[in-house]
Enzyme design. Structure first.
Site, PDB file in Angstrom:
ATOM      1  CD  GLU A   1     -10.816  10.856 -23.910  1.00  0.00           C
ATOM      2  OE1 GLU A   1     -10.873  10.039 -22.882  1.00  0.00           O
ATOM      3  OE2 GLU A   1     -11.143  12.056 -23.539  1.00  0.00           O
TER       4      GLU A   1
ATOM      5  CB  THR B   1     -17.700   5.964 -20.491  1.00  0.00           C
ATOM      6  OG1 THR B   1     -17.245   6.872 -19.601  1.00  0.00           O
ATOM      7  CG2 THR B   1     -18.109   6.521 -21.615  1.00  0.00           C
TER       8      THR B   1
ATOM      9  CG  LEU C   1      -7.470   7.475 -12.925  1.00  0.00           C
ATOM     10  CD1 LEU C   1      -7.043   7.054 -14.168  1.00  0.00           C
ATOM     11  CD2 LEU C   1      -7.008   7.013 -11.676  1.00  0.00           C
TER      12      LEU C   1
ATOM     13  N   GLY D   1     -17.683  14.456 -17.878  1.00  0.00           N
ATOM     14  CA  GLY D   1     -17.108  15.174 -19.016  1.00  0.00           C
ATOM     15  C   GLY D   1     -16.670  16.532 -18.415  1.00  0.00           C
TER      16      GLY D   1
ATOM     17  CB  CYS E   1     -10.744   8.603 -19.710  1.00  0.00           C
ATOM     18  SG  CYS E   1     -10.434   8.524 -18.009  1.00  0.00           S
TER      19      CYS E   1
END
Length: 472
Positions: free
Chosen positions: A342, A123, A422, A202, A253
């Site tokens: 999400e 992504t 993060l 993931g 995300c």
């Protein structure tokens, strides 16, 4: 085969071992580089990919290969985000003495870790390898980048450009190595053999990183929840929510997955969100979206980071022209309310609450289901509301009056460290809350000298005070 049980074949293990050997040899050659030499390398690495013509080529190629996101989002990340990441660390001291604590008479010296094993998602495959690579080299490490198979050619292109830049500076190219034929088994072997893992991907892969036996820095799942209170500038909030929700078609995300409005401003906010390109779904359309977004309890790969028009066509929704994201009214949180989780798409849940206490309760309920520890945001000009919200939510980042997706990983308008990794703290099953940068990819030697004056313990009366009375 699940990532946590993936086992490399003998051939794969030998291939990874050869990559590790090359990487260690390269790292040893820069172990004693000066600050000036290190900073020249990372500057060249960013310039090699961020030049306008190259950035345009990378952005176009990334979309073509992955079929995720859009050109504008990819271009912004490779052209602007990499520059901002370089600017953020270029003046940091990462060689030699980092700190001197005169009060404790301690000196901290930076030491490289060695070989960094980096996992990158499909992504964000354009800027993530660059930011991880310059963070590694800033600490005088080497890095091996293992991409998602869907973005392996993009990864190779970017790593090859950085390798050329290293060579032009007289440094070993193998400071940056791309794993050109990625597999779960090969990546698992890389995680076993490297010195530190930097995992972005993931949940199964991050879990695998933590269980590999190698010290790992992983990140939790995102599910950003945004509150708009009764002091917010609604025009500002609506515009910035749209920016965040549609950036790279919600590949990040950190995209706004839910917005919580106060009862007092809900109608006005919805009107302004619609003016920004939002489309409010009715109950039938909500059900249609739900059917295409989730398959067997998981997000369907085909809907990730796709335009609203494509989602509408898949779902059989007649989407008016000019609408770029969906607004889905929601009331609850948890598995029975899938839109509270999400969505990795330009679909946003929308909640109504009475006040800041209601917003806090709803945010915590949503993120207890998914995304706890990652990020939330608030549009407000009430310091009381902002700080109450920050104190009561289980989150590592509270972004105030900023578009979440381009802000929580650092941007020029805030002081957050620039990264695409993060940490979510213990809330998200991570070892750190940090915006991960080079400081997380070094070892530190603490040199401790005797104090000029030895400390003296105070008397028990002073040290324990009134507590002593409880034991009489």
């Amino acid at each position: 085969m699940a990532a946590e049980t993936a086992v490399a074949t003998t051939e794969e293990a030998k291939l990874v071992q050869s990559l590790i050997e090359r990487s260690r040899k390269a790292q040893a050659q820069i172990a004693n580089y000066t600050q000036e030499q290190v900073d020249e390398l990372i500057t060249a690495m960013v310039w090699s990919v961020a030049r306008q013509d190259v950035a345009e080529k990378i952005a176009k190629f990334t979309v073509e290969e992955t079929q995720l996101g859009n050109y504008d989002g990819k271009y912004l990340k490779i052209f602007r985000k990499t520059r901002a990441a370089l600017f953020d660390i270029i003046n940091d001291k990462s060689v030699g003495v980092l700190e001197e604590d005169k009060e404790r008479n301690i000196v901290k010296i930076a030491k490289p870790v060695g070989v960094i094993g980096a996992l990158t998602p499909c992504t964000n495959p354009e800027a993530t390898p660059v930011i991880k690579a310059i963070s590694a080299v800033k600490g005088r490490n080497s890095i091996i980048v293992a991409p998602h198979p869907r973005s392996k050619l993009t990864n190779k292109m970017i790593c090859d450009l950085m390798r050329e830049a290293l060579k032009a500076c007289g440094a070993p190219e193998d400071l940056v190595i791309s794993m050109d034929s990625p597999s779960m088994e090969g990546t698992a072997e890389l995680m076993k053999q490297c010195d530190r893992i930097l995992a972005t991907g993931g949940a199964p892969m991050v879990k695998s990183a933590y269980s590999s036996g190698t010290p790992a820095l992983g990140v939790g799942a995102g599910n950003a929840v945004i509150t708009v209170d009764d002091t917010a500038d609604l025009d500002e909030a609506a515009e910035k929510i749209r920016i965040s929700k549609t950036l790279d078609l919600a590949a990040s995300c950190s995209s706004d997955n839910a917005v919580i409005a106060f009862e007092s401003n809900v109608e006005a906010l919805l009107e302004k969100l619609q003016a920004q390109g939002g489309y409010i779904c009715n109950a039938e359309e909500k059900a249609k979206l739900q059917n295409i977004i989730w398959e067997d309890g998981h997000i369907a790969a085909r809907i990730v980071a796709q335009p609203a028009s494509v989602l509408a066509e898949m779902a059989g929704i007649d989407l008016p022209e000019g609408k770029t994201f969906f607004i889905v009214p929601e009331t609850g949180a948890g598995p029975e309310h899938p839109f509270s989780g999400e969505k990795m798409s330009v679909v946003m849940a929308f909640y109504t609450v009475k006040d800041i206490d209601g917003a806090i309760a709803m945010t915590n309920a949503i993120q207890a289901y998914q995304g706890q520890g990652h990020s939330c945001g608030i549009y407000s000009y009430s310091d009381e509301n902002i700080m109450k919200f920050a104190y009561a939510t289980k989150t590592s980042r509270v972004m105030v009056n900023q578009p979440q997706a381009p802000s929580n990983s650092g941007n020029l308008w805030n002081g957050m460290r620039q990264t695409f990794s993060l940490g979510c703290g213990s809330w998200g099953g991570n070892s750190t809350n940090n915006n991960i940068t080079w400081r997380d990819l070094i070892n530190e030697t603490w040199v401790s000298k005797p104090l000029a004056v030895t400390k003296e313990l105070p008397s028990d009366d002073v040290l324990f005070g009134k507590v002593m009375d409880k034991f009489k």
